[in-house]
Design a protein around this motif. Structure first.
Motif, short mmCIF file in Angstrom:
data_model
loop_
_atom_site.label_atom_id
_atom_site.label_comp_id
_atom_site.label_asym_id
_atom_site.label_seq_id
_atom_site.Cartn_x
_atom_site.Cartn_y
_atom_site.Cartn_z
N PRO A 85 -0.25 -73.66 54.22
CA PRO A 85 0.37 -74.51 55.26
C PRO A 85 1.66 -73.92 55.82
O PRO A 85 2.17 -74.43 56.81
N ALA A 86 2.20 -72.87 55.18
CA ALA A 86 3.45 -72.29 55.69
C ALA A 86 3.23 -71.47 56.95
O ALA A 86 4.19 -71.15 57.65
N HIS A 87 1.98 -71.13 57.27
CA HIS A 87 1.69 -70.32 58.45
C HIS A 87 1.34 -71.20 59.63
O HIS A 87 0.58 -72.16 59.50
N LYS A 88 1.89 -70.86 60.80
CA LYS A 88 1.55 -71.57 62.02
C LYS A 88 0.32 -70.93 62.66
O LYS A 88 -0.16 -69.89 62.23
N ALA A 89 -0.18 -71.59 63.70
CA ALA A 89 -1.36 -71.08 64.38
C ALA A 89 -1.09 -69.67 64.92
O ALA A 89 -0.06 -69.41 65.54
N ILE A 224 1.25 -78.21 68.20
CA ILE A 224 0.42 -77.85 69.36
C ILE A 224 0.98 -76.63 70.09
O ILE A 224 0.20 -75.83 70.65
N ALA A 225 2.29 -76.44 70.12
CA ALA A 225 2.85 -75.30 70.84
C ALA A 225 2.35 -73.96 70.30
O ALA A 225 1.87 -73.11 71.07
N PRO A 226 2.41 -73.69 68.97
CA PRO A 226 1.81 -72.44 68.47
C PRO A 226 0.30 -72.38 68.67
O PRO A 226 -0.27 -71.30 68.87
#
Length: 350
Positions: A85-89, A224-226
């Motif tokens: 979960p530490a990684h963004k899209a 949503i931004a990433p």
């Protein structure tokens, strides 16, 4: 392709509260063949049938990930990020495949009827490995949206995918991910309408609730931004596995992600309006209270002067021993108070 070095152990999250669930979909020009169960059976059937494979895994454990690394030659660094979960899209390209991490709302976030609204918006990670031959999707918990897509695809005719692999399936997965945000945003719209009615009907302030929903919206936007940027990478970069003719699919996904951000921004503006309205109403009510107290103090002030004047400890006060002086003074004070009330009402001050 980058090859892993060193030992075979993978540092992955777990254990999950549910056992692993595997679903395979063999796709050929003539048929779709759905399968579920053991990974070795699914892979054996895929080698026998040929074509393309969509393998969806819920709650993968370390042995399954080790087998995926061995069977599909997946990079160690990519597997180390699975369900982290530490990684963004984001999107990362390798020689034989590319790796996509996308967020999806947690089960409680996309079920408006569940009583978990005291917590902030939460997401679960969806990991995708995409190549010319296979697509792997991995997630920690069952995703009804993906399940519905898998069942719909299993009932489809194989011809609709011919010449459009992996573009069409990757587009469908991305579309399902974006669609999964709408139930939570619709719930926030309903909460806005409910709070709007409460603010104008109830005398209690709703500022804490409004601020909580604004914080929730901020969490949605951070997700949503990433996601929009990751979809933009698929739409604008030249991936060797994606056909240039089908880039319009990812342009459509990018446009949908922009509309999602616009919806979040619009909701944020609406909740800003609620916050300002609540503050204005509370200030107005406070002004009404202060005005009422001021009128009462103004009425009582001359009466206090009269009672203080005639309450002095002197024997020579006129009317001190008169039997009608008390009642006359009381009547005069009552008339004075009534005159003030009439005056304030006439002027519209009270």
């Amino acid at each position: 392709m980058d090859r892993p070095k060193g030992g075979t152990h993978l540092n992955v999250p777990g254990p999950f509260p549910i056992p692993p669930v595997l679903q395979g979909l063999m796709i050929t020009p003539t048929q779709f063949l759905p399968m579920s169960g053991d990974l070795a059976v699914i892979l054996g059937e895929w080698r026998h049938t040929g074509g393309h494979l969509w393998l969806d895994i819920t709650a993968p454990d370390p042995p399954i990930l080790e087998e995926l690394k061995r069977e599909f030659q997946v990079d160690r660094q990519a597997l180390a990020q699975v369900l982290d979960p530490a990684h963004k899209a984001h999107v990362r390209e390798y020689e034989d495949y590319f790796f996509v991490q996308l967020p999806m709302p947690a089960r409680a976030a996309d079920c408006p009827g569940e009583r978990r609204r005291s917590r902030s918006f939460a997401t679960e990670e969806l990991d995708i490995f995409c190549s010319r031959e296979f697509i792997l999707t991995l997630h920690a918990n069952p995703q009804p949206t993906l399940r519905a897509l898998w069942e719909t695809s299993a009932r489809s005719a194989g011809q609709r995918w011919e010449g459009r692999w992996p573009d069409r399936l990757l587009y469908s997965i991305g579309d399902a991910v974006l669609s999964s945000f709408y139930p939570h945003l619709e719930w926030l719209e309903d909460q806005h309408d409910r709070l709007e009615r409460l603010i104008f009907r109830d005398r209690r302030s709703q500022i804490q609730r409004v601020v909580a929903f604004k914080r929730d919206l901020h969490a949605v936007r951070r997700v949503i931004a990433p996601l929009r940027d990751a979809i933009a990478s698929l739409a604008k970069r030249d991936f060797i596995f994606l056909d240039e003719e089908h880039r319009y699919l990812f342009d459509d996904l990018y446009a949908r992600s922009m509309r999602l951000l616009e919806l979040v921004a619009n909701l944020h503006t609406l909740f800003d309006g609620l916050l300002n309205a609540d503050l204005s109403i509370q200030n107005t009510r406070m002004n009404e209270v202060m005005k009422t107290l001021t009128v009462m103090a103004t009425i009582m002030m001359p009466l206090t002067v009269l009672t203080g004047f005639f309450g002095m400890n002197f024997d020579a006060i006129p009317g001190l021993h008169s039997p009608v002086a008390f009642w006359g003074t009381t009547a005069g004070m009552a008339g004075l108070a009534a005159g003030f009330v009439w005056f304030f009402r006439r002027r519209g001050w009270w």
